[in-house]
Design a protein around this motif. Sequence first.
Motif, PDB file in Angstrom:
ATOM      1  N   HIS A 542      51.979  -0.750  21.701  1.00  0.00           N
ATOM      2  CA  HIS A 542      52.787  -0.420  20.528  1.00  0.00           C
ATOM      3  C   HIS A 542      52.277  -1.091  19.250  1.00  0.00           C
ATOM      4  CE1 HIS A 542      55.545   0.785  23.750  1.00  0.00           C
ATOM      5  NE2 HIS A 542      56.146   1.538  22.847  1.00  0.00           N
ATOM      6  N   THR A 543      51.477  -2.093  19.383  1.00  0.00           N
ATOM      7  CA  THR A 543      51.036  -2.831  18.192  1.00  0.00           C
ATOM      8  C   THR A 543      49.582  -2.579  17.823  1.00  0.00           C
ATOM      9  OG1 THR A 543      50.486  -4.762  19.568  1.00  0.00           O
ATOM     10  CG2 THR A 543      52.707  -4.661  18.597  1.00  0.00           C
ATOM     11  N   GLU A 544      48.730  -2.230  18.810  1.00  0.00           N
ATOM     12  CA  GLU A 544      47.297  -2.142  18.529  1.00  0.00           C
ATOM     13  C   GLU A 544      46.676  -0.809  18.910  1.00  0.00           C
ATOM     14  OE1 GLU A 544      45.141  -5.469  20.033  1.00  0.00           O
ATOM     15  OE2 GLU A 544      46.672  -6.926  19.463  1.00  0.00           O
ATOM     16  N   ALA A 545      47.461   0.201  19.234  1.00  0.00           N
ATOM     17  CA  ALA A 545      46.898   1.519  19.533  1.00  0.00           C
ATOM     18  C   ALA A 545      46.192   2.050  18.291  1.00  0.00           C
ATOM     19  CB  ALA A 545      47.997   2.473  19.974  1.00  0.00           C
ATOM     20  N   ARG A 546      44.973   2.578  18.448  1.00  0.00           N
ATOM     21  CA  ARG A 546      44.162   2.980  17.294  1.00  0.00           C
ATOM     22  C   ARG A 546      43.992   4.480  17.165  1.00  0.00           C
ATOM     23  NH1 ARG A 546      40.787  -0.815  15.348  1.00  0.00           N
ATOM     24  NH2 ARG A 546      40.848   0.565  13.522  1.00  0.00           N
ATOM     25  N   HIS A 547      44.089   5.211  18.261  1.00  0.00           N
ATOM     26  CA  HIS A 547      43.862   6.659  18.173  1.00  0.00           C
ATOM     27  C   HIS A 547      45.089   7.348  17.577  1.00  0.00           C
ATOM     28  CE1 HIS A 547      42.730  10.760  19.245  1.00  0.00           C
ATOM     29  NE2 HIS A 547      41.516  10.303  19.538  1.00  0.00           N
ATOM     30  N   CYS A 616      37.474   7.916  18.552  1.00  0.00           N
ATOM     31  CA  CYS A 616      37.957   8.459  17.279  1.00  0.00           C
ATOM     32  C   CYS A 616      36.998   8.050  16.165  1.00  0.00           C
ATOM     33  CB  CYS A 616      39.364   7.942  16.990  1.00  0.00           C
ATOM     34  SG  CYS A 616      40.102   8.614  15.476  1.00  0.00           S
ATOM     35  N   TRP A 617      36.711   9.006  15.260  1.00  0.00           N
ATOM     36  CA  TRP A 617      35.874   8.693  14.108  1.00  0.00           C
ATOM     37  C   TRP A 617      36.655   7.924  13.043  1.00  0.00           C
ATOM     38  CZ3 TRP A 617      31.144   8.910  15.342  1.00  0.00           C
ATOM     39  CH2 TRP A 617      30.616   9.957  16.112  1.00  0.00           C
ATOM     40  N   HIS A 618      37.977   8.125  12.996  1.00  0.00           N
ATOM     41  CA  HIS A 618      38.800   7.473  11.974  1.00  0.00           C
ATOM     42  C   HIS A 618      40.024   6.842  12.632  1.00  0.00           C
ATOM     43  CE1 HIS A 618      36.275   9.645   9.174  1.00  0.00           C
ATOM     44  NE2 HIS A 618      36.647  10.801   9.737  1.00  0.00           N
ATOM     45  N   PRO A 619      39.839   5.775  13.394  1.00  0.00           N
ATOM     46  CA  PRO A 619      40.981   5.155  14.081  1.00  0.00           C
ATOM     47  C   PRO A 619      42.011   4.617  13.095  1.00  0.00           C
ATOM     48  CG  PRO A 619      39.046   3.747  14.213  1.00  0.00           C
ATOM     49  CD  PRO A 619      38.581   5.047  13.633  1.00  0.00           C
ATOM     50  N   VAL A 620      43.277   4.654  13.530  1.00  0.00           N
ATOM     51  CA  VAL A 620      44.376   4.155  12.710  1.00  0.00           C
ATOM     52  C   VAL A 620      44.305   2.641  12.663  1.00  0.00           C
ATOM     53  CG1 VAL A 620      46.882   4.124  12.423  1.00  0.00           C
ATOM     54  CG2 VAL A 620      45.753   6.137  13.388  1.00  0.00           C
ATOM     55  N   SER A 625      51.847   3.618  11.351  1.00  0.00           N
ATOM     56  CA  SER A 625      52.453   4.725  12.082  1.00  0.00           C
ATOM     57  C   SER A 625      51.486   5.883  12.126  1.00  0.00           C
ATOM     58  CB  SER A 625      53.761   5.169  11.403  1.00  0.00           C
ATOM     59  OG  SER A 625      54.704   4.132  11.445  1.00  0.00           O
ATOM     60  N   SER A 626      51.690   6.750  13.084  1.00  0.00           N
ATOM     61  CA  SER A 626      50.800   7.892  13.240  1.00  0.00           C
ATOM     62  C   SER A 626      51.045   8.911  12.148  1.00  0.00           C
ATOM     63  CB  SER A 626      51.024   8.556  14.602  1.00  0.00           C
ATOM     64  OG  SER A 626      50.335   9.783  14.639  1.00  0.00           O
ATOM     65  N   PRO A 627      49.969   9.377  11.506  1.00  0.00           N
ATOM     66  CA  PRO A 627      50.136  10.448  10.535  1.00  0.00           C
ATOM     67  C   PRO A 627      50.273  11.800  11.196  1.00  0.00           C
ATOM     68  CG  PRO A 627      47.837   9.845  10.685  1.00  0.00           C
ATOM     69  CD  PRO A 627      48.583   8.894  11.572  1.00  0.00           C
ATOM     70  N   ALA A 628      50.114  11.855  12.543  1.00  0.00           N
ATOM     71  CA  ALA A 628      50.161  13.144  13.235  1.00  0.00           C
ATOM     72  C   ALA A 628      51.564  13.544  13.616  1.00  0.00           C
ATOM     73  CB  ALA A 628      49.290  13.097  14.486  1.00  0.00           C
ATOM     74  N   ALA A 629      52.477  12.587  13.712  1.00  0.00           N
ATOM     75  CA  ALA A 629      53.834  12.896  14.140  1.00  0.00           C
ATOM     76  C   ALA A 629      54.692  13.220  12.932  1.00  0.00           C
ATOM     77  CB  ALA A 629      54.436  11.716  14.898  1.00  0.00           C
ATOM     78  N   GLY A 630      55.404  14.323  13.015  1.00  0.00           N
ATOM     79  CA  GLY A 630      56.258  14.733  11.918  1.00  0.00           C
ATOM     80  C   GLY A 630      57.553  15.267  12.445  1.00  0.00           C
ATOM     81  N   PRO A 631      58.580  15.371  11.608  1.00  0.00           N
ATOM     82  CA  PRO A 631      59.866  15.893  12.067  1.00  0.00           C
ATOM     83  C   PRO A 631      59.788  17.361  12.413  1.00  0.00           C
ATOM     84  CG  PRO A 631      59.882  15.591   9.677  1.00  0.00           C
ATOM     85  CD  PRO A 631      58.600  15.004  10.180  1.00  0.00           C
ATOM     86  N   VAL A 632      60.663  17.774  13.312  1.00  0.00           N
ATOM     87  CA  VAL A 632      60.697  19.168  13.735  1.00  0.00           C
ATOM     88  C   VAL A 632      60.939  20.084  12.557  1.00  0.00           C
ATOM     89  CG1 VAL A 632      61.948  20.826  15.149  1.00  0.00           C
ATOM     90  CG2 VAL A 632      61.466  18.566  16.039  1.00  0.00           C
TER      91      VAL A 632
END
Length: 641
Positions: A542-547, A616-620, A625-632
């Motif tokens: 939860h603290t160091e995930a990069r993808h 990943c070429w551009h790890p977080v 927070s993930s820029p890929a997750a968005g509200p429904v």
Amino acid sequence: MAALKKWRAVAATPVGATALVLLTLVAVTAVLAPILWGEAAETADPSGMLQGPSAEHLLGTDALGRDVLLRVLVATRLSILLALASVAIGIVLGIVLGTAPALLPRWAGRIVVGAVNIAVAFPSLLLALFFAVIFGVGVFGGMLAIGFAMAPSFARFTHTLSAAITGRDYIAAARVAGVSRFRILIRHLLPNIGEPLVINATIAAGGALLAFAGLSYLGLGVQVPAYDWGKLLSEGLNRIYINPAAAIGPTIAVILTGLAFNLLGETAASVLGGRSARVFGIPLRGAAPVPSAHAQVVDDSMVLAVDDLRVTFPSPAGPITPVRGVSFSIGKGEAIGVVGESGSGKSLTALAIAQLIEKPGDVAAARLDFAGTPLLGAPEKSVRALLGSSLAMVFQDPMTSFNPTRRIGWQLAEASVEHQGLSWKQATERAVDRLRSVRVPAAQRRAGQYPHEFSGGMRQRAMIAMGLMNTPKLIIADEPTTALDVTVQRQVLRVLDSVRQGTDAAILLISHDIAVVSQTCDRVLVMYAGRIVEDLPASRLHTEARHPYTRALIDVVPELDTDRAQPLRTIPGRPPAPGAFPAGCAFADRCPLATELCREQDPGLSAERSDHRVACWHPVSDGASSPAAGPVRVEIEEKNR
């Protein structure tokens, strides 16, 4: 006592009562008629030849003055015996041909299936006449002719039923346990297709009765001085306009007996249900100890080593590789979690490790070693012995993971009989002990029950107990908590953890729930589109995930303090289909950080730290927070535009 109650329940229904009455009448007639009237049916009376129906002779007499009714009754025994013998030949030969593809090499199985398909295309009566010419006239030749003519339909039927069963999880579990193909056929396959086979066989008995009567009528079956209903029908038809009763008598006998066989099939399906009558706990026969075929363990601390694992399936458009280049290792006593969306290749990876990928699927790897033994290069027998004693599989659906026709204790005991040379009594005692070890209450009583008598959580614990019947070095748990409520889910995970602590076995936990994996495992493998995109310690997930994909999976999990007024977050888009992976990063179309580099080149796993890899070429950056997750709501609005 239980069987008697079932028969009483069947007899209480109109169909069941009719079947039992007809069957009883036919059986009694077949047994007593030759004893009571056999001599009278053979006594000739020259003064009473070719008489019509009368009070003394209800169906008249034949050309020698013999009573036609008595001859019809006496012929019951031979007619039924011939029909049953023909069906027995047909069903035995059909089962052999129908199950041959499961026992023979693939090329030989295809030849058998092709030959059966060709034979089925011919009318059975034509085949019976063909075989009658080959085997010759008479009782023996007629039985073989009808039996061989019925065999193709039984073979097709058996093959169809077997194909529907072989994909079940309990068949895969038996294979992982090292059970031979022949024993899988006898113990797991045939009992589960017994009910439709019984129905088909009893219905076919009526057809065999009619077919044999036809052969005898044509002069190819029963020969004088013997006689069956077909022979009597042939004699009666010669003077049907003078005395129709002589032909109607054997005709009615064939119809009533055929009806009895058909109703018997329905009754057998209701009463027997294809279940084995073997009582749990009674030793049948001991199995000889299986000689160890294990190779020497090179590194005792390394349980599983996977390097560049690929699983490929053929398709009309070309080969499809849903698992492409998976690499990881598992140490002794280590728990690794594999997470990802449906279709990411998690279960296929586990099946490939357990050698459960069937042809035409192909498994290739630069290295696939289990307990120091290369699985892809070793002989099948040695691999089966190794996996059966050192690998345990806990499947997703515990209801389909057990054979519904076998008691739980019997299924657990089978593994120890196969691999440890224990008697059935010893294996049964071990099964009860293993059920106790996974906290199944009243283990002695539960061992004698069927899977449907267990709750979902209890079945899942029993699956874990099955894996502990030997001494597993690795337990693969494929979605073990799916469809279980939170309380039972926690209990199952605790059992898995206690097993790991008590046996030092490694665990490969496959799940779609990243929260469960992070709480129970030492390391986490995140899979997407058939590849591992991140490998890191669970404590730093939860603290160091990069993808970005890993971050998205974490962010879409709702927390207890989540604002319920806000829509749930999701990952926009869908994973690519296995046959349509892009040239670059498979997550690029769903990732807002993607660039042209991401779409052109697929990043490999690079080491962020000694225990952390990310593709990943551009790890977080850490903590973002993930820029890929968005509200429904946002996703829906974008689609509407």
